[in-house]
Scaffold this motif. Structure first.
Motif, PDB file in Angstrom:
ATOM      1  N   GLY A 103       0.839  -1.187   0.000  1.00 35.54           N
ATOM      2  CA  GLY A 103       0.000   0.000   0.000  1.00 35.54           C
ATOM      3  C   GLY A 103       0.873   1.236   0.000  1.00 35.54           C
ATOM      4  O   GLY A 103       2.091   1.159   0.129  1.00 35.54           O
ATOM      5  N   LYS A 104       0.264   2.367  -0.143  1.00 28.94           N
ATOM      6  CA  LYS A 104       1.009   3.627  -0.131  1.00 28.94           C
ATOM      7  C   LYS A 104       1.120   4.131   1.304  1.00 28.94           C
ATOM      8  O   LYS A 104       0.310   4.916   1.767  1.00 28.94           O
ATOM      9  N   LEU A 105       2.141   3.651   2.005  1.00 35.13           N
ATOM     10  CA  LEU A 105       2.328   3.989   3.418  1.00 35.13           C
ATOM     11  C   LEU A 105       3.350   5.097   3.627  1.00 35.13           C
ATOM     12  O   LEU A 105       3.537   5.553   4.740  1.00 35.13           O
ATOM     13  N   GLY A 106       4.034   5.483   2.577  1.00 35.39           N
ATOM     14  CA  GLY A 106       5.064   6.501   2.695  1.00 35.39           C
ATOM     15  C   GLY A 106       6.381   5.980   2.174  1.00 35.39           C
ATOM     16  O   GLY A 106       6.454   4.884   1.623  1.00 35.39           O
ATOM     17  N   PRO A 107       7.446   6.750   2.341  1.00 36.55           N
ATOM     18  CA  PRO A 107       8.745   6.339   1.815  1.00 36.55           C
ATOM     19  C   PRO A 107       9.321   5.147   2.576  1.00 36.55           C
ATOM     20  O   PRO A 107       9.013   4.938   3.745  1.00 36.55           O
ATOM     21  N   HIS A 108      10.146   4.374   1.884  1.00 34.85           N
ATOM     22  CA  HIS A 108      10.862   3.286   2.544  1.00 34.85           C
ATOM     23  C   HIS A 108      11.974   3.864   3.421  1.00 34.85           C
ATOM     24  O   HIS A 108      12.453   4.975   3.189  1.00 34.85           O
ATOM     25  N   ARG A 119      19.148  -1.975   2.969  1.00 32.37           N
ATOM     26  CA  ARG A 119      18.724  -3.355   3.194  1.00 32.37           C
ATOM     27  C   ARG A 119      17.362  -3.450   3.852  1.00 32.37           C
ATOM     28  O   ARG A 119      16.846  -4.528   4.059  1.00 32.37           O
ATOM     29  N   CYS A 120      16.764  -2.327   4.189  1.00 26.53           N
ATOM     30  CA  CYS A 120      15.507  -2.310   4.937  1.00 26.53           C
ATOM     31  C   CYS A 120      14.339  -2.041   4.000  1.00 26.53           C
ATOM     32  O   CYS A 120      14.408  -1.191   3.120  1.00 26.53           O
ATOM     33  N   MET A 121      13.249  -2.729   4.216  1.00 31.43           N
ATOM     34  CA  MET A 121      12.044  -2.540   3.406  1.00 31.43           C
ATOM     35  C   MET A 121      10.890  -2.026   4.259  1.00 31.43           C
ATOM     36  O   MET A 121       9.734  -2.120   3.874  1.00 31.43           O
ATOM     37  N   ASP A 122      11.187  -1.509   5.442  1.00 32.85           N
ATOM     38  CA  ASP A 122      10.153  -0.998   6.335  1.00 32.85           C
ATOM     39  C   ASP A 122       9.802   0.438   5.938  1.00 32.85           C
ATOM     40  O   ASP A 122      10.487   1.075   5.144  1.00 32.85           O
ATOM     41  N   VAL A 123       8.733   0.948   6.522  1.00 32.39           N
ATOM     42  CA  VAL A 123       8.298   2.317   6.259  1.00 32.39           C
ATOM     43  C   VAL A 123       9.193   3.288   7.029  1.00 32.39           C
ATOM     44  O   VAL A 123       9.474   3.082   8.207  1.00 32.39           O
ATOM     45  N   GLY A 124       9.629   4.345   6.366  1.00 31.05           N
ATOM     46  CA  GLY A 124      10.430   5.381   7.014  1.00 31.05           C
ATOM     47  C   GLY A 124       9.511   6.382   7.700  1.00 31.05           C
ATOM     48  O   GLY A 124       9.147   7.387   7.101  1.00 31.05           O
ATOM     49  N   THR A 125       9.137   6.101   8.941  1.00 32.15           N
ATOM     50  CA  THR A 125       8.184   6.943   9.670  1.00 32.15           C
ATOM     51  C   THR A 125       8.850   8.077  10.446  1.00 32.15           C
ATOM     52  O   THR A 125       8.177   8.944  10.975  1.00 32.15           O
ATOM     53  N   ILE A 126      10.188   8.069  10.519  1.00 34.00           N
ATOM     54  CA  ILE A 126      10.936   9.072  11.274  1.00 34.00           C
ATOM     55  C   ILE A 126      11.857   9.794  10.291  1.00 34.00           C
ATOM     56  O   ILE A 126      12.425   9.165   9.397  1.00 34.00           O
ATOM     57  N   LEU A 127      12.022  11.091  10.441  1.00 37.37           N
ATOM     58  CA  LEU A 127      12.943  11.849   9.606  1.00 37.37           C
ATOM     59  C   LEU A 127      14.204  12.169  10.399  1.00 37.37           C
ATOM     60  O   LEU A 127      14.139  12.517  11.580  1.00 37.37           O
ATOM     61  N   CYS A 128      15.362  12.047   9.750  1.00 37.18           N
ATOM     62  CA  CYS A 128      16.631  12.331  10.399  1.00 37.18           C
ATOM     63  C   CYS A 128      16.692  13.807  10.799  1.00 37.18           C
ATOM     64  O   CYS A 128      16.418  14.690   9.996  1.00 37.18           O
TER      65      CYS A 128
END
Length: 99
Positions: A19-24, A29-38
């Motif tokens: 689904g369109k959950l946001g950026p990876h 190597r990670c395929m999770d959702v990038g929910t935090i910004l550096c």
């Protein structure tokens, strides 16, 4: 084509979701959702803003997270005594008396 994500739950179970959950997550190597910004400062009052997942976000301070590359830079700075050195140059703020 719909993007798909994978990651781990807090209990350690692997998940897959599409689904369109946001950026990876920015970790290659990670395929999770990038929910935090550096939050690493990059100049002119701006931050890196690279999306990272909870697993790859390094918490440098409460609610301050760095991506893996900036976390490495931060650790080198701390290990070299940078924090202690810079804190010695901090001048306490003194409120002016009102007239």
């Amino acid at each position: 084509m719909m993007p798909c994500y994978s990651g781990y739950t807090k209990s350690g179970d692997k998940f897959f979701i599409c689904g369109k959950l946001g950026p990876h997550c920015a970790d290659a190597r990670c395929m999770d959702v990038g929910t935090i910004l550096c939050d690493y400062p990059v100049g002119d009052g701006k931050t890196c803003d690279m999306p990272i997942c909870e697993s790859h976000a390094f918490e440098a301070a409460p609610n301050v997270h760095y991506c893996p590359g900036h976390a490495l830079m931060w650790r080198k700075f701390v290990d070299a005594g940078g924090v202690e050195r810079d804190l010695k140059n901090v001048v306490p703020f003194a409120a002016k008396e009102r007239t």
